[in-house]
Design a protein around this motif. Structure first.
Motif, PDB file in Angstrom:
ATOM      1  N   ASP A 159       2.702   6.007  -7.615  1.00 51.45           N
ATOM      2  CA  ASP A 159       1.797   6.979  -8.273  1.00 51.45           C
ATOM      3  C   ASP A 159       2.404   8.373  -8.261  1.00 51.45           C
ATOM      4  O   ASP A 159       2.378   9.089  -9.265  1.00 51.45           O
ATOM      5  CB  ASP A 159       0.428   7.008  -7.557  1.00 51.45           C
ATOM      6  CG  ASP A 159      -0.384   5.749  -7.828  1.00 51.45           C
ATOM      7  OD1 ASP A 159      -0.013   5.007  -8.770  1.00 51.45           O
ATOM      8  OD2 ASP A 159      -1.360   5.495  -7.097  1.00 51.45           O
ATOM      9  N   SER A 160       2.980   8.746  -7.118  1.00 51.47           N
ATOM     10  CA  SER A 160       3.579  10.083  -6.975  1.00 51.47           C
ATOM     11  C   SER A 160       4.791  10.245  -7.906  1.00 51.47           C
ATOM     12  O   SER A 160       4.943  11.273  -8.571  1.00 51.47           O
ATOM     13  CB  SER A 160       3.988  10.276  -5.507  1.00 51.47           C
ATOM     14  OG  SER A 160       4.860  11.331  -5.365  1.00 51.47           O
ATOM     15  N   THR A 192      10.683   5.819   2.668  1.00 51.24           N
ATOM     16  CA  THR A 192       9.446   5.039   2.485  1.00 51.24           C
ATOM     17  C   THR A 192       9.066   4.329   3.791  1.00 51.24           C
ATOM     18  O   THR A 192       7.917   3.943   3.976  1.00 51.24           O
ATOM     19  CB  THR A 192       9.613   3.964   1.386  1.00 51.24           C
ATOM     20  OG1 THR A 192      10.734   3.144   1.709  1.00 51.24           O
ATOM     21  CG2 THR A 192       9.811   4.582   0.014  1.00 51.24           C
ATOM     22  N   GLU A 195       0.841  -1.210   0.000  1.00 48.93           N
ATOM     23  CA  GLU A 195       0.000   0.000   0.000  1.00 48.93           C
ATOM     24  C   GLU A 195       0.877   1.261   0.000  1.00 48.93           C
ATOM     25  O   GLU A 195       0.633   2.205  -0.754  1.00 48.93           O
ATOM     26  CB  GLU A 195      -0.887  -0.019   1.251  1.00 48.93           C
ATOM     27  CG  GLU A 195      -2.071   0.912   1.155  1.00 48.93           C
ATOM     28  CD  GLU A 195      -2.971   0.802   2.384  1.00 48.93           C
ATOM     29  OE1 GLU A 195      -3.419   1.859   2.843  1.00 48.93           O
ATOM     30  OE2 GLU A 195      -3.196  -0.317   2.886  1.00 48.93           O
ATOM     31  N   THR A 196       1.921   1.251   0.828  1.00 49.45           N
ATOM     32  CA  THR A 196       2.856   2.392   0.890  1.00 49.45           C
ATOM     33  C   THR A 196       3.516   2.607  -0.469  1.00 49.45           C
ATOM     34  O   THR A 196       3.616   3.740  -0.959  1.00 49.45           O
ATOM     35  CB  THR A 196       3.959   2.121   1.953  1.00 49.45           C
ATOM     36  OG1 THR A 196       3.337   1.944   3.214  1.00 49.45           O
ATOM     37  CG2 THR A 196       4.964   3.258   2.030  1.00 49.45           C
ATOM     38  N   ASN A 206       2.513   1.598  -3.489  1.00 43.87           N
ATOM     39  CA  ASN A 206       1.561   2.027  -4.530  1.00 43.87           C
ATOM     40  C   ASN A 206       1.396   3.543  -4.529  1.00 43.87           C
ATOM     41  O   ASN A 206       1.388   4.183  -5.590  1.00 43.87           O
ATOM     42  CB  ASN A 206       0.196   1.352  -4.326  1.00 43.87           C
ATOM     43  CG  ASN A 206       0.204  -0.086  -4.832  1.00 43.87           C
ATOM     44  OD1 ASN A 206       1.035  -0.453  -5.669  1.00 43.87           O
ATOM     45  ND2 ASN A 206      -0.705  -0.914  -4.335  1.00 43.87           N
ATOM     46  N   LYS A 207       1.283   4.116  -3.328  1.00 40.92           N
ATOM     47  CA  LYS A 207       1.138   5.581  -3.220  1.00 40.92           C
ATOM     48  C   LYS A 207       2.392   6.274  -3.735  1.00 40.92           C
ATOM     49  O   LYS A 207       2.322   7.265  -4.463  1.00 40.92           O
ATOM     50  CB  LYS A 207       0.887   5.986  -1.758  1.00 40.92           C
ATOM     51  CG  LYS A 207      -0.507   5.607  -1.255  1.00 40.92           C
ATOM     52  CD  LYS A 207      -0.641   5.930   0.228  1.00 40.92           C
ATOM     53  CE  LYS A 207      -1.964   5.388   0.775  1.00 40.92           C
ATOM     54  NZ  LYS A 207      -2.004   5.419   2.251  1.00 40.92           N
ATOM     55  N   ARG A 208       3.555   5.733  -3.359  1.00 41.45           N
ATOM     56  CA  ARG A 208       4.828   6.345  -3.771  1.00 41.45           C
ATOM     57  C   ARG A 208       5.017   6.225  -5.286  1.00 41.45           C
ATOM     58  O   ARG A 208       5.458   7.169  -5.949  1.00 41.45           O
ATOM     59  CB  ARG A 208       5.963   5.652  -3.021  1.00 41.45           C
ATOM     60  CG  ARG A 208       7.350   6.147  -3.332  1.00 41.45           C
ATOM     61  CD  ARG A 208       7.567   7.595  -2.866  1.00 41.45           C
ATOM     62  NE  ARG A 208       8.968   7.936  -2.978  1.00 41.45           N
ATOM     63  CZ  ARG A 208       9.826   7.905  -1.965  1.00 41.45           C
ATOM     64  NH1 ARG A 208       9.396   7.587  -0.761  1.00 41.45           N
ATOM     65  NH2 ARG A 208      11.091   8.220  -2.152  1.00 41.45           N
ATOM     66  N   LYS A 214       3.899  10.658 -11.637  1.00 38.48           N
ATOM     67  CA  LYS A 214       3.461  12.031 -11.978  1.00 38.48           C
ATOM     68  C   LYS A 214       4.670  12.932 -12.216  1.00 38.48           C
ATOM     69  O   LYS A 214       4.685  13.756 -13.127  1.00 38.48           O
ATOM     70  CB  LYS A 214       2.591  12.605 -10.849  1.00 38.48           C
ATOM     71  CG  LYS A 214       1.185  12.016 -10.843  1.00 38.48           C
ATOM     72  CD  LYS A 214       0.408  12.451  -9.614  1.00 38.48           C
ATOM     73  CE  LYS A 214      -0.910  11.680  -9.517  1.00 38.48           C
ATOM     74  NZ  LYS A 214      -1.539  11.836  -8.196  1.00 38.48           N
ATOM     75  N   LYS A 251       8.344  -3.837  -5.089  1.00 40.64           N
ATOM     76  CA  LYS A 251       6.918  -4.204  -5.093  1.00 40.64           C
ATOM     77  C   LYS A 251       6.730  -5.614  -5.655  1.00 40.64           C
ATOM     78  O   LYS A 251       5.935  -6.412  -5.136  1.00 40.64           O
ATOM     79  CB  LYS A 251       6.116  -3.184  -5.905  1.00 40.64           C
ATOM     80  CG  LYS A 251       4.607  -3.425  -5.822  1.00 40.64           C
ATOM     81  CD  LYS A 251       3.832  -2.488  -6.737  1.00 40.64           C
ATOM     82  CE  LYS A 251       2.392  -2.942  -6.846  1.00 40.64           C
ATOM     83  NZ  LYS A 251       1.630  -2.169  -7.835  1.00 40.64           N
TER      84      LYS A 251
END
Length: 363
Positions: free
Chosen positions: A143-144, A191, A136-137, A139-141, A147, A166
């Protein structure tokens, strides 16, 4: 530096914490009797201090210390907030390394949360929850970083490392099993992945199993599992350790001899935990005090001096050093100096475990 003691409910986790710290955490036979983590500050056993104390007869002797945190028993679904999952995970984030207690004995009087004894299932229950939280951690990183990638192509290297980790997690393995170079580690620094934390496994055995614990089938399974992570396994009987912890001096020695043990299992756990954190001790010795000072392995002399006082680091001139073994062999600092065994080291000297030091400084 903190070590978090984790495990499923009723595996002997809080009993072990009590024995290590003599802190008396509640030990009821039901899940979640530890909710807010108990914290205990524990002296690190060091025979060198005992010998230096005999030599110098100081006013006081001060051991290095390490903090242990007793964290609430985890259950399946913790990463989704089941039981006390969110609290459990937040408490693990705050520690520097993990000490995982696994039950390897049968006892009809102590309920197992899953109804039977299976140490590998228990380890995987905990590790999978940590893996889910890490995915979960990441996935957020990811995505960031994706971008940012549109504007900065340098982010590709970071993205590759994150996806590499991952992929390992999605295959049910901990992040600590991945070999990374220093640049790759740098990307993961903030992280705070739970499965990157170093780990030590405690195989909790019965009194009957203890004498031949290394040949016990359940203990062997834990050792095989730990090998995949280059982790150490210490078999001990938590019940006996609790009894030993309540004894002093000769009584403790007598009980250890009766059990055929050289030292308590908890002493091994404390020393292994200190090592797990990448820590070591340098020593100072004199009539006022004999003391062990905690530093990270690889620390240079001026930074070690700063552990004693910032002025000593600021005005560092040199460190006069004799190894513990040399001092013990010669019997006194004077004799060690006469043999030319006391060295003068400068600012680039990397401290070694057991160095006995006098820092020269000018402020």
């Amino acid at each position: 530096m903190k070590i978090g003691i984790v495990g499923l409910p009723n595996v002997g986790k809080s009993t072990m914490f009590n024995a290590i710290t003599n802190a008396g955490a509640e030990c009821a036979n039901y899940p979640f009797c530890t909710i807010e983590p108990n914290v205990g500050v524990v002296p690190v056993p060091d025979e060198r201090l005992d010998e230096l104390t005999k030599m110098y007869k100081p006013e006081k002797t001060t051991h290095a210390i390490i903090e242990f945190v007793d964290i609430a028993g985890l259950v399946k679904g913790a990463s989704k907030g089941e039981g006390l999952g969110n609290k459990f995970l937040s408490h693990i984030r705050e520690v520097d390394a993990i000490c995982e207690v696994v039950r390897c004995f049968e006892d009809p009087n102590i309920v197992h949360v899953d109804g039977s004894i299976d140490p590998i299932r228990d380890i995987e229950t905990i590790n999978l929850e940590l893996i889910f939280a890490d995915i979960e951690t990441l996935n957020k990183r990811i995505d960031s970083v994706k971008k940012k990638l549109k504007a900065d192509k340098k982010c590709q290297e970071e993205l590759d490392v994150l996806e590499k980790i991952k992929n390992v997690l999605e295959n049910g393995k901990s992040a600590r099993t991945v070999e990374l170079n220093d640049d790759e580690k740098e990307f993961l620094k903030d992280t705070f992945l739970l499965t990157m934390k170093p780990i030590l496994y405690i195989a909790n055995v019965s009194e009957e199993q203890l004498a031949d614990a290394s040949n016990d089938e359940n203990v062997k399974k834990v050792v095989m599992y730990a090998k995949q992570e280059n982790a150490e396994v210490i078999p001990l009987c938590v019940k006996i350790e609790e009894e030993l912890a309540s004894l002093d001096g000769d009584d403790k020695k007598e009980m250890l001899e009766a059990l055929g043990l050289e030292s308590s299992g908890l002493d091994k756990v404390i020393k292994a935990s200190y090592d797990l954190l990448g820590l070591m001790s340098f020593l100072t010795a004199g009539e006022p005090e004999v003391r062990a000072w905690t530093i990270k392995k690889g620390t240079k002399a001026p930074q070690a001096a700063g552990k004693i006082h910032s002025d000593i680091e600021r005005g560092f001139i040199r460190a006069e050093i004799v190894s513990y073994d040399d001092l013990m062999r010669e019997g006194s600092m004077t004799a060690a100096k006469e043999k030319g065994l006391v060295r003068s080291e400068g600012k680039e000297y990397i401290m070694q475990d057991g160095d006995i030091v006098l820092f020269r400084f000018n402020v």
